[in-house]
Design a protein around this motif. Sequence first.
Motif, PDB file in Angstrom:
ATOM      1  N   THR A  70       0.828  -1.206   0.000  1.00 26.82           N
ATOM      2  CA  THR A  70       0.000   0.000   0.000  1.00 26.82           C
ATOM      3  C   THR A  70       0.864   1.259   0.000  1.00 26.82           C
ATOM      4  OG1 THR A  70      -0.210  -0.206   2.409  1.00 26.82           O
ATOM      5  CG2 THR A  70      -2.010  -1.076   1.078  1.00 26.82           C
ATOM      6  N   GLU A  71       1.996   1.208   0.681  1.00 22.39           N
ATOM      7  CA  GLU A  71       2.915   2.349   0.666  1.00 22.39           C
ATOM      8  C   GLU A  71       3.421   2.598  -0.749  1.00 22.39           C
ATOM      9  OE1 GLU A  71       7.508   2.560   1.729  1.00 22.39           O
ATOM     10  OE2 GLU A  71       6.288   2.516   3.553  1.00 22.39           O
ATOM     11  N   ALA A  96       0.531   4.140  -2.977  1.00 27.56           N
ATOM     12  CA  ALA A  96       0.270   5.543  -2.658  1.00 27.56           C
ATOM     13  C   ALA A  96       1.422   6.439  -3.110  1.00 27.56           C
ATOM     14  CB  ALA A  96       0.030   5.697  -1.159  1.00 27.56           C
ATOM     15  N   SER A  97       2.655   5.957  -2.947  1.00 32.68           N
ATOM     16  CA  SER A  97       3.812   6.781  -3.285  1.00 32.68           C
ATOM     17  C   SER A  97       3.951   7.027  -4.786  1.00 32.68           C
ATOM     18  CB  SER A  97       5.096   6.119  -2.770  1.00 32.68           C
ATOM     19  OG  SER A  97       5.395   4.931  -3.497  1.00 32.68           O
ATOM     20  N   GLU A 156       2.742  10.474  -5.478  1.00 32.27           N
ATOM     21  CA  GLU A 156       3.247  11.616  -4.725  1.00 32.27           C
ATOM     22  C   GLU A 156       3.857  12.648  -5.672  1.00 32.27           C
ATOM     23  OE1 GLU A 156       5.955  10.005  -1.918  1.00 32.27           O
ATOM     24  OE2 GLU A 156       4.396   9.301  -0.533  1.00 32.27           O
ATOM     25  N   TYR A 205      -8.414   9.156  -7.270  1.00 37.18           N
ATOM     26  CA  TYR A 205      -7.384   8.760  -6.309  1.00 37.18           C
ATOM     27  C   TYR A 205      -8.005   8.400  -4.959  1.00 37.18           C
ATOM     28  CZ  TYR A 205      -3.256   9.033  -3.309  1.00 37.18           C
ATOM     29  OH  TYR A 205      -2.272   8.748  -2.399  1.00 37.18           O
ATOM     30  N   MET A 259      -7.812   4.801  -3.049  1.00 41.63           N
ATOM     31  CA  MET A 259      -7.240   4.617  -1.729  1.00 41.63           C
ATOM     32  C   MET A 259      -8.202   3.889  -0.792  1.00 41.63           C
ATOM     33  SD  MET A 259      -4.130   5.629  -1.744  1.00 41.63           S
ATOM     34  CE  MET A 259      -3.812   5.631   0.019  1.00 41.63           C
ATOM     35  N   PHE A 294      -6.144   2.475 -10.078  1.00 43.75           N
ATOM     36  CA  PHE A 294      -4.716   2.811 -10.040  1.00 43.75           C
ATOM     37  C   PHE A 294      -4.149   2.872 -11.448  1.00 43.75           C
ATOM     38  CE2 PHE A 294      -0.281   1.712 -10.175  1.00 43.75           C
ATOM     39  CZ  PHE A 294       0.296   2.407  -9.131  1.00 43.75           C
TER      40      PHE A 294
END
Length: 310
Positions: A150-151, A154-155, A158, A186, A190, A277
């Motif tokens: 998940t990190e 999401a990244s 960024e 987005y 999430m 995504f």
Amino acid sequence: MRSFKPEMSTEAALGYLRQIEGEGVSDVAPIDMGELSKVYSYTKNGREYVIHFKNDPETLKKVKFISDQYASCGVPMPRIFGIGTCGSAHYSIAEKVAGTPIISQAVTDIRGVLPDLVRQFIRLNQIRVELFSGFGWVRPTGEGSSKSWTEFLASTFEEEQEGFYCGWTALFESSFLEKDVFERIYAEMMERIGYAPEERYLVHGDFHLGNMLSENHAVTGIVDWEMAMYGDFMFDLAVLHLWAPKAQFPQRVREAWAVEGRSIPYFEERLLGYQLFKGLDGLRFYAKKGDKPAYDFTKNHLFDLLKQAE
């Protein structure tokens, strides 16, 4: 529209090949494949090969690692024989596998190959990845780029990015990329990626019918592993379903695993989350490329998916 492939003609490719392989090269022909590579087939000593030219040598190192580590695991991926640099050109050389891209085949042939594609997908998910740690992009060393799945997801969006998407948020001002649309999709994405399990799989990352070859209803090659990751296998199912929903491929895999007594928890949530995504990434890419028709098609498709999920 912009192109992100190296500028290269067939004559220039032949010149590079003669420097790399010697004078015994013949039958050099372009292959229309991918958005970031110039690809050519050629013959040497009676054997057929494929050469990829790219501006970024790191992804070629990554694909060479994946070939060395996993090509003998039963999944039909082409072997990479070598990578290198010739002048200003970065390249990889692979075996040319038999068959034609599935996406270019008749509808009846596409349907005919789907059962074998299910079998190949199951083989892909049996590949052992315990020798390497991490999630996200597979690095040339074999390690993952992030501590969690998940990190990593999401990244990816960024503001601070390296490489191809460095400074990408400027597209909200300089292109037709719509910030309100992007932020809405987005947020919906999430909400769903948290359903992903902690198990790690080798994920192709760009698992669509244009990256698969077949012959006589049998898959002969799954190519273009430049976007390979460690993470949730549902990501690959979502990518194929996003671009070829009529194939109903995720449901076919779900049914095949049900016969074996294997269920897929939070199937719908994960499937939609990863489609959002991949679609978001598509919106960003098409905006950078200047491809408004593809942008609008993808945006409308994503909104349709969200409406169906209500």
